[in-house]
Design an enzyme around this catalytic site. Structure first.
Site, PDB file in Angstrom:
ATOM      1  N   CYS A 194     -46.075 -48.170 -86.553  1.00 57.30           N
ATOM      2  CA  CYS A 194     -47.218 -49.060 -86.811  1.00 57.30           C
ATOM      3  C   CYS A 194     -48.421 -48.316 -87.400  1.00 57.30           C
ATOM      4  O   CYS A 194     -49.348 -48.950 -87.903  1.00 57.30           O
ATOM      5  CB  CYS A 194     -47.625 -49.782 -85.534  1.00 57.30           C
ATOM      6  SG  CYS A 194     -46.279 -50.730 -84.838  1.00 57.30           S
ATOM      7  N   HIS A 245     -54.760 -52.385 -86.802  1.00 52.43           N
ATOM      8  CA  HIS A 245     -53.370 -52.790 -86.615  1.00 52.43           C
ATOM      9  C   HIS A 245     -53.339 -53.866 -85.543  1.00 52.43           C
ATOM     10  O   HIS A 245     -53.873 -53.682 -84.446  1.00 52.43           O
ATOM     11  CB  HIS A 245     -52.529 -51.581 -86.195  1.00 52.43           C
ATOM     12  CG  HIS A 245     -51.198 -51.965 -85.656  1.00 52.43           C
ATOM     13  ND1 HIS A 245     -50.385 -52.864 -86.298  1.00 52.43           N
ATOM     14  CD2 HIS A 245     -50.539 -51.600 -84.524  1.00 52.43           C
ATOM     15  CE1 HIS A 245     -49.277 -53.031 -85.593  1.00 52.43           C
ATOM     16  NE2 HIS A 245     -49.357 -52.272 -84.509  1.00 52.43           N
ATOM     17  N   ASN A 296     -47.188 -58.862 -84.302  1.00 52.22           N
ATOM     18  CA  ASN A 296     -47.225 -57.447 -84.670  1.00 52.22           C
ATOM     19  C   ASN A 296     -46.236 -57.212 -85.810  1.00 52.22           C
ATOM     20  O   ASN A 296     -45.030 -57.307 -85.608  1.00 52.22           O
ATOM     21  CB  ASN A 296     -46.863 -56.607 -83.440  1.00 52.22           C
ATOM     22  CG  ASN A 296     -46.896 -55.112 -83.719  1.00 52.22           C
ATOM     23  OD1 ASN A 296     -46.923 -54.671 -84.873  1.00 52.22           O
ATOM     24  ND2 ASN A 296     -46.874 -54.332 -82.656  1.00 52.22           N
TER      25      ASN A 296
HETATM   26  C1  LIG Z   1     -46.074 -56.353 -73.569  1.00 52.52           C
HETATM   27  C2  LIG Z   1     -47.331 -56.835 -72.865  1.00 52.52           C
HETATM   28  C3  LIG Z   1     -47.912 -58.029 -73.585  1.00 52.52           C
HETATM   29  C4  LIG Z   1     -46.970 -57.259 -71.458  1.00 52.52           C
HETATM   30  O1  LIG Z   1     -48.132 -57.657 -70.776  1.00 52.52           O
HETATM   31  P1  LIG Z   1     -48.415 -57.119 -69.294  1.00 52.52           P
HETATM   32  O2  LIG Z   1     -49.674 -57.736 -68.879  1.00 52.52           O
HETATM   33  O3  LIG Z   1     -48.377 -55.607 -69.359  1.00 52.52           O
HETATM   34  O4  LIG Z   1     -47.223 -57.713 -68.510  1.00 52.52           O
HETATM   35  P2  LIG Z   1     -46.112 -56.969 -67.636  1.00 52.52           P
HETATM   36  O5  LIG Z   1     -45.180 -56.208 -68.527  1.00 52.52           O
HETATM   37  O6  LIG Z   1     -46.789 -56.215 -66.550  1.00 52.52           O
HETATM   38  O7  LIG Z   1     -45.365 -58.197 -67.049  1.00 52.52           O
HETATM   39  C5  LIG Z   1     -45.993 -59.108 -66.165  1.00 52.52           C
HETATM   40  C6  LIG Z   1     -44.992 -60.175 -65.804  1.00 52.52           C
HETATM   41  O8  LIG Z   1     -44.777 -61.013 -66.950  1.00 52.52           O
HETATM   42  C7  LIG Z   1     -43.370 -61.094 -67.209  1.00 52.52           C
HETATM   43  N1  LIG Z   1     -43.140 -61.253 -68.637  1.00 52.52           N
HETATM   44  C8  LIG Z   1     -42.911 -60.291 -69.554  1.00 52.52           C
HETATM   45  N2  LIG Z   1     -42.748 -60.846 -70.750  1.00 52.52           N
HETATM   46  C9  LIG Z   1     -42.882 -62.183 -70.608  1.00 52.52           C
HETATM   47  C10 LIG Z   1     -42.827 -63.270 -71.478  1.00 52.52           C
HETATM   48  N3  LIG Z   1     -42.598 -63.114 -72.799  1.00 52.52           N
HETATM   49  N4  LIG Z   1     -43.036 -64.503 -70.989  1.00 52.52           N
HETATM   50  C11 LIG Z   1     -43.273 -64.700 -69.704  1.00 52.52           C
HETATM   51  N5  LIG Z   1     -43.329 -63.695 -68.788  1.00 52.52           N
HETATM   52  C12 LIG Z   1     -43.145 -62.447 -69.244  1.00 52.52           C
HETATM   53  C13 LIG Z   1     -42.804 -59.806 -66.667  1.00 52.52           C
HETATM   54  O9  LIG Z   1     -41.430 -59.926 -66.404  1.00 52.52           O
HETATM   55  C14 LIG Z   1     -43.627 -59.632 -65.419  1.00 52.52           C
HETATM   56  O10 LIG Z   1     -43.105 -60.452 -64.416  1.00 52.52           O
HETATM   57  P3  LIG Z   1     -43.128 -59.993 -62.867  1.00 52.52           P
HETATM   58  O11 LIG Z   1     -44.581 -59.827 -62.543  1.00 52.52           O
HETATM   59  O12 LIG Z   1     -42.474 -61.129 -62.195  1.00 52.52           O
HETATM   60  O13 LIG Z   1     -42.378 -58.704 -62.823  1.00 52.52           O
HETATM   61  C15 LIG Z   1     -48.398 -55.699 -72.806  1.00 52.52           C
HETATM   62  O14 LIG Z   1     -47.972 -54.696 -71.920  1.00 52.52           O
HETATM   63  C16 LIG Z   1     -48.652 -55.100 -74.148  1.00 52.52           C
HETATM   64  O15 LIG Z   1     -49.148 -55.742 -75.040  1.00 52.52           O
HETATM   65  N6  LIG Z   1     -48.344 -53.798 -74.327  1.00 52.52           N
HETATM   66  C17 LIG Z   1     -48.505 -53.164 -75.602  1.00 52.52           C
HETATM   67  C18 LIG Z   1     -47.379 -53.557 -76.507  1.00 52.52           C
HETATM   68  C19 LIG Z   1     -47.615 -53.172 -77.914  1.00 52.52           C
HETATM   69  O16 LIG Z   1     -48.679 -53.371 -78.442  1.00 52.52           O
HETATM   70  N7  LIG Z   1     -46.590 -52.613 -78.544  1.00 52.52           N
HETATM   71  C20 LIG Z   1     -46.624 -52.258 -79.900  1.00 52.52           C
HETATM   72  C21 LIG Z   1     -47.526 -51.108 -80.118  1.00 52.52           C
HETATM   73  S1  LIG Z   1     -47.550 -50.757 -81.818  1.00 52.52           S
END
Ligand SMILES: CC(C)(COP(=O)(O)OP(=O)(O)OC[C@H]1O[C@@H](n2cnc3c(N)ncnc32)[C@H](O)[C@@H]1OP(=O)(O)O)[C@@H](O)C(=O)NCCC(=O)NCCS
Length: 325
Positions: A113, A252, A282
């Site tokens: 990215c 980004h 993204n």
């Molecule tokens: C991926 C992301 C959105 C997840 O958000 P988060 O607040 O960290 O959420 P978590 O991973 O802690 O998950 C929280 C809960 O939501 C659930 N969950 C994950 N994806 C889900 C979805 N698409 N829909 C519903 N629930 C979801 C998880 O299973 C978890 O459930 P649990 O509490 O029962 O275990 C976040 O971590 C993020 O944006 N990270 C950066 C990713 C990124 O930018 N990547 C590219 C970089 S270039």
């Protein structure tokens, strides 16, 4: 002092829209969760048979047209991508043929990215030294082909698109690319990546999982928040500027919350950042150039404005850049 200026911008997104409501039918997710955690409402998906270089060519043609540059004037093409048409040759070679840029040497950059920022910085070195007069930098991805459509933690995040910038030496003192700062931390290769090369001829699900995106989202989130404000501050300092001098941020678009929190740390109002994550998700290396193109075509960028850029991706790779429009 010779500086690189952006002569034209362009972008392309495939026609097919995949909404959060569509995803609700595919995995156990809901639109409200996706919007609140990421800001994404919909993303674009490449048509069957539509390749990364097809999208790159469409974006490049837009940018060349805006710049008033004929493809045969190009000396250099760099494509930032992790989803090129083939393992080799480079996506840039396919693109060169598609736009008829027969005088350009062409290669790819693999920095996920942050790829477009890396490519911009590389092109800048060639232009500043007078080696190259006209360069095309493209970020293009068909991430839909490396997304695991059964994994709700990743499949809601990514989309397909291409963005392009035509670059050349600037003639006005003080305008152009003022600084770029790039970093890599290879101890973080395990938190985000695609373990094996994918088969670009496959449009749909393919056997095996190794060519799919693997991500430890929470860790990526924390790393991004630690590194992005720091690198922008550094790039600004290299340009002799501070956060208060920034007129626009081109970021980004990985996650709206990452952008909001990074800008809050920097003390830059969110209104200065062009946001399009709600419509594209993204799009990795395509994200920054399509964002710049939208802001440019909307007439948002005025001559002399200071633009700060920031991106982070798998590697982890990250970077910041500052330019005076
Ligand atoms: C991926 C992301 C959105 C997840 O958000 P988060 O607040 O960290 O959420 P978590 O991973 O802690 O998950 C929280 C809960 O939501 C659930 N969950 C994950 N994806 C889900 C979805 N698409 N829909 C519903 N629930 C979801 C998880 O299973 C978890 O459930 P649990 O509490 O029962 O275990 C976040 O971590 C993020 O944006 N990270 C950066 C990713 C990124 O930018 N990547 C590219 C970089 S270039």
């Amino acid at each position: 002092m010779l500086r690189t200026v952006i002569l034209g911008t362009g972008s392309y997104a495939p026609a097919k829209v995949l909404t959060n409501a569509d995803l609700e039918k595919m995995v156990a997710t809901n639109g409200a969760w996706i919007v609140s955690r990421t800001g994404i409402e919909e993303r674009r998906i490449a048509a069957p048979g539509e390749s990364t270089s097809d999208m790159a060519a469409a974006a490049a043609k837009n940018a060349l047209e805006l710049a008033g540059v004929d493809p045969r004037e190009l000396d250099l093409i760099i494509v930032a991508t992790v989803t090129g048409d083939a393992q080799t040759p480079a996506c840039a070679a396919f693109l060169q043929a598609k736009i008829g840029a027969e005088n350009a040497f062409a290669f790819d950059v693999s920095a996920a990215c942050a790829g477009s920022l890396y490519a911009l910085s590389i092109a800048d070195q060639f232009i500043k030294t007078g080696k190259v007069r006209r360069a095309l930098v493209v970020g293009a991805e068909t991430l839909s082909r490396v997304v695991d459509w059964t994994n709700r933690e990743t499949c809601v995040l990514f989309g397909d698109a291409a963005g392009a910038m035509v670059l050349g030496p600037g003639e006005e003192e003080g305008r152009g690319l003022l600084s770029t700062s790039l970093r890599t931390d290879g101890t973080l290769t395990t938190i985000l990546g695609i373990p094996r090369a994918y088969d670009p001829r496959q449009d749909g699900p393919t056997p095996g999982e190794a060519h799919k995106i693997k991500m430890r989202g929470r860790e990526v989130y924390k790393v991004a928040l630690r590194l992005l404000p720091e690198i922008v501050t550094e790039a600004l300092a290299m340009a002799g500027l501070e956060a208060k001098d920034v007129d626009h941020v081109i970021a980004h678009q990985a996650n709206a919350r990452i952008i909001e929190a990074s800008l809050a740390q920097l003390g830059v109002p969110l209104e200065k950042c062009w946001m399009n994550i709600s419509r594209f998700g993204n799009t990795s290396s395509a994200s920054m150039p399509i964002t710049l193109d939208e802001a440019n075509r909307a007439g948002r960028l005025k001559k002399g404005d200071v633009i700060a850029m920031m991106a982070i991706g798998a590697g982890m790779t990250w970077g910041g850049a500052v330019l005076r429009w």
